[in-house]
Design an enzyme around this catalytic site. Structure first.
Site, PDB file in Angstrom:
ATOM      1  N   ASN A   9       0.863  -1.186   0.000  1.00  0.00           N
ATOM      2  CA  ASN A   9       0.000   0.000   0.000  1.00  0.00           C
ATOM      3  C   ASN A   9       0.898   1.233   0.000  1.00  0.00           C
ATOM      4  O   ASN A   9       1.475   1.578   1.029  1.00  0.00           O
ATOM      5  CB  ASN A   9      -0.896  -0.020   1.256  1.00  0.00           C
ATOM      6  CG  ASN A   9      -1.723   1.248   1.381  1.00  0.00           C
ATOM      7  OD1 ASN A   9      -1.855   2.014   0.417  1.00  0.00           O
ATOM      8  ND2 ASN A   9      -2.288   1.490   2.561  1.00  0.00           N
ATOM      9  N   HIS A  96      -9.680   1.009   4.844  1.00  0.00           N
ATOM     10  CA  HIS A  96      -8.395   1.273   5.517  1.00  0.00           C
ATOM     11  C   HIS A  96      -8.653   2.257   6.659  1.00  0.00           C
ATOM     12  O   HIS A  96      -9.479   3.168   6.533  1.00  0.00           O
ATOM     13  CB  HIS A  96      -7.395   1.851   4.511  1.00  0.00           C
ATOM     14  CG  HIS A  96      -6.000   1.912   5.060  1.00  0.00           C
ATOM     15  ND1 HIS A  96      -5.606   2.879   5.950  1.00  0.00           N
ATOM     16  CD2 HIS A  96      -4.923   1.103   4.880  1.00  0.00           C
ATOM     17  CE1 HIS A  96      -4.338   2.675   6.285  1.00  0.00           C
ATOM     18  NE2 HIS A  96      -3.902   1.594   5.646  1.00  0.00           N
TER      19      HIS A  96
HETATM   20  C1  PEP Z   1      -0.943   0.325   5.918  1.00  0.00           C
HETATM   21  O1  PEP Z   1      -0.924   1.404   5.380  1.00  0.00           O
HETATM   22  O2  PEP Z   1      -1.881  -0.457   5.690  1.00  0.00           O
HETATM   23  C2  PEP Z   1       0.146  -0.044   6.825  1.00  0.00           C
HETATM   24  C3  PEP Z   1       0.104  -1.211   7.423  1.00  0.00           C
HETATM   25  O3  PEP Z   1       1.154   0.865   6.976  1.00  0.00           O
HETATM   26  P1  PEP Z   1       2.558   0.622   7.719  1.00  0.00           P
HETATM   27  O4  PEP Z   1       3.120  -0.677   7.204  1.00  0.00           O
HETATM   28  O5  PEP Z   1       3.389   1.797   7.323  1.00  0.00           O
HETATM   29  O6  PEP Z   1       2.288   0.574   9.181  1.00  0.00           O
END
Ligand code: PEP
Length: 268
Positions: A9, A96
């Site tokens: 993502n 999300h």
């Molecule tokens: C996300 O954006 O879904 C995520 C898990 O971000 P990070 O890995 O930066 O915590």
């Protein structure tokens, strides 16, 4: 057997130039894993076309970070599932925590998005998770069950299992604070047990088919331990997915943890 899955993502990051540079470094690192796990990259909307071309026939899928629940019409700034399908997307993130917290998406909105994605034959990735306050108030299980229940109410249990559930504790996203393996394990087990409880007896054990992945500050240093947990089928990776070496190492950790390279898969 549940196939491992790893999703990048990128959030609102990138440029034509940096995307190209990232993909050129990333693709060779993922080559070894593309047949044994599902891999997807979710760039911001304007770069879908560019990343689709860069992915070419590598077998790595394109994904989107959000979608409208509407089909078409006067919804300025929105993007429909049909448009994402036309762009070549296979996966779409829905719910999300940044969408829920910053843009006020309710579980009902998220469920409607899940429906629109499934309706086009794409795979929705339902993000669920508790805030720190909810965890401290012992509400983790209730919050996550409500988020999943909204989708079951909208599309039914069998359709839920056609998607992927991503457990992402809100307090662990982008903060560098990873949930402990015990915390992750408990929630993933809870999710599967909740789905099993929702299933009518005759329908078989849908909970064993559902892929449940973890997201929240997954890095090369903690990926193997998290992915080795029996109920964790992969990861949703934010920050670390912007670094080809890190994302490649995380893919390697998933391959090793799930035994796909040696054929000794952890899930029967
Ligand atoms: C996300 O954006 O879904 C995520 C898990 O971000 P990070 O890995 O930066 O915590």
């Amino acid at each position: 057997m549940r196939k491992p899955i790893l999703i990048a993502n990128w959030k609102m990051n990138g440029s034509l130039q940096s995307n190209q540079a990232l993909m050129v470094r990333l693709l060779p690192r993922l080559r070894l894993f593309r047949k044994t796990m599902d891999l997807a990259v979710c760039p911001p909307f304007p770069y879908l076309f560019q990343v689709r071309d860069l992915l070419g026939y590598t077998g790595i899928m394109l994904g989107a970070q959000n979608v409208s629940s509407y089909v078409s019409g006067a919804y300025t700034g929105e993007v429909s599932a049909t448009m994402l399908q036309e762009m070549g997307c296979r996966y779409v993130l829905v719910g999300h925590s940044e969408r829920r917290a910053l843009y006020g998406e309710t579980s009902q909105d998220v469920a409607a998005k899940f429906r629109s994605v499934l309706g086009l034959g794409l795979i929705p990735v339902l993000c669920v998770g508790e805030t720190l306050e909810e965890r401290e108030n012992n509400q983790t299980r209730t919050v996550i069950e409500q988020q999943i229940q909204a989708v079951i109410d909208e599309v039914g249990l069998a359709s839920l299992a056609r998607g992927v559930v991503a457990y992402e504790p809100v307090w662990a996203i982008g903060t560098g604070k990873t949930a402990t393996p015990e915390q992750v394990s408990l929630v993933h087990q809870d999710i599967r047990q909740f789905v099993a409880r929702c299933a009518p007896e005759a329908s078989g054990d849908i909970s064993q088919e559902l892929r449940v992945i973890y997201g929240g500050s997954v890095k090369p240093g903690n990926a193997f331990e998290l992915f080795s947990l029996p109920d964790v089928d992969g990861g949703l990776i934010g920050g670390a997915s912007l670094h080809a070496d890190d994302f490649g190492t995380i893919a390697g950790a998933l391959a090793e943890a799930s035994g796909v390279l040696t054929g000794e898969c952890k899930v029967e």
